[in-house]
Design a protein around this motif. Sequence first.
Motif, PDB file in Angstrom:
ATOM      1  N   PRO A 136       0.818  -1.226   0.000  1.00 23.48           N
ATOM      2  CA  PRO A 136       0.000   0.000   0.000  1.00 23.48           C
ATOM      3  C   PRO A 136       0.852   1.277   0.000  1.00 23.48           C
ATOM      4  O   PRO A 136       0.449   2.300  -0.554  1.00 23.48           O
ATOM      5  N   ALA A 137       2.046   1.211   0.604  1.00 23.83           N
ATOM      6  CA  ALA A 137       2.855   2.415   0.691  1.00 23.83           C
ATOM      7  C   ALA A 137       3.610   2.685  -0.615  1.00 23.83           C
ATOM      8  O   ALA A 137       4.272   3.707  -0.734  1.00 23.83           O
ATOM      9  N   GLY A 138       3.554   1.779  -1.587  1.00 23.35           N
ATOM     10  CA  GLY A 138       4.305   1.992  -2.822  1.00 23.35           C
ATOM     11  C   GLY A 138       5.368   0.919  -2.957  1.00 23.35           C
ATOM     12  O   GLY A 138       5.207  -0.192  -2.457  1.00 23.35           O
ATOM     13  N   ILE A 139       6.466   1.252  -3.643  1.00 26.74           N
ATOM     14  CA  ILE A 139       7.538   0.258  -3.751  1.00 26.74           C
ATOM     15  C   ILE A 139       8.817   0.707  -3.061  1.00 26.74           C
ATOM     16  O   ILE A 139       9.682  -0.092  -2.763  1.00 26.74           O
ATOM     17  N   GLY A 140       8.945   1.988  -2.777  1.00 27.88           N
ATOM     18  CA  GLY A 140      10.223   2.512  -2.300  1.00 27.88           C
ATOM     19  C   GLY A 140      10.540   2.182  -0.855  1.00 27.88           C
ATOM     20  O   GLY A 140      11.672   2.338  -0.418  1.00 27.88           O
ATOM     21  N   TYR A 141       9.558   1.683  -0.073  1.00 24.57           N
ATOM     22  CA  TYR A 141       9.764   1.542   1.373  1.00 24.57           C
ATOM     23  C   TYR A 141      10.884   0.557   1.713  1.00 24.57           C
ATOM     24  O   TYR A 141      11.523   0.676   2.733  1.00 24.57           O
TER      25      TYR A 141
END
Lengths: 264, 537, 323
Positions: free
Chosen positions: B514-519
């Motif tokens: 949910p936060a994207g891919i960069g985490y």
Amino acid sequence: MKNNPYLFWGLAIIVFFSGVALLAPWISPHDPTLIDGQNLLMPPSLKYWLGTDGLGRDLLSRMIFGARISLSVGIIAVGISIFLGLLLGSCAGFYGKTVDSLVMRFADIMLCIPTFFLILAVIAMVEPSIYNIMIVIGLTSWMGPARLIRGEILSLKEREFIQAERALGATDARIIIRHLIPNAAGPVLVNATLGIAGAILLESSLSFLGLGVQPPIPSWGNILIESKSTLGIAWWITLFPGLAILVTILGFNFISEGLKKIIG
Amino acid sequence: MRRKTLNILKLPIVLVAFLFVFICLQAFAQDYGDAIVGASISDARNLLPMLASDSASSEISGMVFNGLVKYDKDINLVGDLAKSWEVQEGGLVIIFHLRADVRWHDGSPFTAADVEFTYRKMIDPSVRTPYGGDFERVKSLEVLDDHTIKVTYKEPFVPGLASWGMSIIPRHLLEKEDLNNTAFSRYPVGTGPYKFKTWKTQEKIELVSNRDYFEHRPFLDRAITRVIPDESTIFLELQTQGVDSAGLTPLQYSRQTDTDFFKKHYRKFRLPGFNYTYLGYNLSNPKFSDKRVRLALNYAVDKTEIINIVLLGFGTVSTGPFVPQSWAYDQGVLPVAFDPAKARSLLAEAGWKSVNKDGWLEKDGRVFEFTIATNQGNEERQKVAEIIQRRLKGVGIRVKIKVVEWSVFLSEFIDKKNFEAILLGWSVPRDPDIYDIWYSGKTKEGEFNFIGYKNDEVDKLLIEGRRIFDQQERQKIYHRIHEIIYDEQPYMFLFTAESLSILHNRFQGVKPAPAGIGYNFIDWWVARPQQKYRIAK
Amino acid sequence: MINYILKRLLGMIPVLLGVTVLSFAIINLAPGKFSTLDQAMNPKVSPEYQMRLVKAFNLDKPLPVRYWLWLKSSICFDFGRSFSDNRLIMDKIAERLPVTVGINVLSLLFVFLVAIPIGVKAATKAGGGFDTVTTYFSFLLLAAPTFWLALLLMQFFCIQLGWLPISGIHSLDFEYFSPLRKVWDISWHLILPVFVSSLGGFAVISRYMRSSMMEALNQPYIYTARAKGLPQSQVVYKHALRNASLPIVTMIGLSIPGLLGGSVIFESIFALPGLGQLFFQAVMARDMPLIMAEVVLGAVLTMLGNLIADISYAYVDPRIRYK
């Protein structure tokens, strides 16, 4: 006209495009603002002769309406700049000395003031309309033609035939209008032809900055700008307006060649 | 014979077992090395995090620095430089327990003194930081010991916790500097997974991995961000594999990258976005102060059509000031159906009727006409405005569009509240607090309730939502706010656009969440044979 | 002549002053305000912060005071600090200068070296095949927008053929290259940008050259020269060209300020770190000190360019005299 095919073809092109522009509401096959969600970015077809844009609008109709803006921007803006350029440039070249210094230093100042802010300021003061924009473009671009004509006249006025004319007692105005300007016309005509192309594209960059025509009104320039994001998928959106601009400047170029023949 | 058959039967099992072991080994054997080359439309301005107001700078400084807390892959707050924290006295006090194993890139240890220093600078009026607001609610900050900090608030302030995600800067390097004007802003030293290496203005910024990073050494040795201001050029660079990652437009995602080349070398990501686009009405304008008119406009515009045309389907209809994937978003609030007939009848109720043949609605002899202003430089918004214009024409409302350069848009339209309707978007922060946008007192010049929204219940709820730490209680508050706002339609909520991006497929360990891919960037890696950039030292 | 030049140089001072006063007023009175933020609004930014910036940048003072403050420091070549990142204007300009000047000088040379012979050739055989082809070609170049040409050439040379790099001015690992390879690397990156930035000027200059050359070739002295039996090349290049170069001189003069002003579209497409982008961003963000520095720089070059043109007139055509 008969022995001047350049003039003929040039006028034919421009009259044709102007006719198209004037008759736009009657001849365009579709409503240029009609959005068709089912036909986004369709290539040329029987229904849409030149294809559709990113909102599914008919490109041909948009170009027909766009001719109104683009042609009038080109002609009016360049007309103003050439007229001012001829007037100020020939006076500066012919009278020299103080007149020359005053006019040319004024031209220097005009060349140095950032046009973007000038246009912003003018638009803040007067109702922003496409006609005001044409006038502003004209008022801020006479310096090039002025310098060109001045340079020519500086040289011409020392020639024998002008000296002779003077000895015959011709008035300044007569010398300038009958002899100097026609003889100095070459570079100015080139400038005008090139300027029209420039103004058509300049209008699009002004729209791009939010200073030109507002959507959904089409112009060739803003269609071209929009085409950038679809490059590689929708060649027709770049090709056709590009061609229209090309043919227009060719038309004006033919006219200027023709005029040169008449003057010469 | 029997034995042989048995063996043959066993063979696949053995093979599978081998394969399994092999895959496991492979999964654990992550290689170090290689570099990732990203593209950014604009150059960073300032790498001192508290002064960085642009996204390009924040992206870079986010890799060089850490905050006390951060959001994890599921958008929950977790510790970063802080191991843990306690909220005490009903939210008045937060105690942070800092990690003791963190060092600055220059080797000095990170301590509570750095946190205190950062806080002092955040509230120092001579430092030109735009982010001071949240820290001014702090009553006091005490350093209990080298690794413990006690923050006391004037009153409970929930978004305060997330505000400690602000990057911490090193005291020992900046104590004697004027932060507005220091070399540090172009040569930052942080605690993060990547160390700053070079910055060539308007060309590239290069970071190298911090081998002593407290979580673990990042696998990718270098992270390079190239500045390429033109989207078309970025796209061409992708085609020569000159750039490893980039954002995509819907058109690029669905059509231009739909080729064998891209399928072979790249992986595309389609993730929920943290934004929404809206049409905001100037509520002090008599046309829009009538709620029926706003409801009618909402019926008259087909949001699905907008999403299908402008976003090519990469978006969802939005109904409120949060994003659909957020816990604050009330899934029970459903978008109204596109219904021009209903719009017309509501408008007629409000007194707008078509009296003559031209079809435009009139009231007291005046045609219903208004201007939608939007900012230049956003083709998407311009298209949305054109579709709305077309749809409202369908119910008899004449709309003009004005696309204005950003700076003029701010000073002449927003600041002076000199607009009828504006088409804009908000990017939505992870914490649902939306006090600054909807509170009725936030209407001064430079504040963000520029449409002039006022609802006493929403005001009350907004204040309450900032005081209650319990997420379930908060959720009720924000659901109610969502419901009221959609019912009142101060904005016509249009859509939430998905975030589309592309990444070279040599990178492994990328796990969309949910936060994207960069985490989990520090876990990305490239198998040695596929590594492309090797010169790194 | 020396007197004339001195007089003109002295005359530049009041003009420059006038330009700065006018520009300062127009820039500040035009709508728009300084904005550090990108095209997104951030509710976390308080109005107090905006006020703080207004104070720090003296934007709360009356216009004449601000102008005076600006003038005082600018006279000592201190153009102040940029609003957007607080760096010295001089530093910001200096780091971009080499790229822009380099590309512009190269393309200007290229333009004149190629366009003048083409214009001359087209004029000597006006109406012929060469003339027709170059005419249509130059109009094609004018009608096609820069971005389109650039992207098309990139698609062909960089992607289809893979001969040239797409964007930027250095390879990624430039720092590790040997000096020779560095030079090679930069030239490699410059080929396409220099070519594309020449195309427009190329069309324009060849048109001017053709037009004035045709005129010069119709003059009586050309007939005389031909009648004397001088070879064609000498007639054209020695006698006619010199007389036909007035408009070219004007164009050179007008293109001198352009040496420092890169085109934004062009620079962003090739991802070049040049002045065009710097100034464009300054204008968009209303970064006043940077805009004013650009105005001054542009003004000085414009006036120098025109002065050079005026002096060259007298050289090209001795009949032109300045008193």
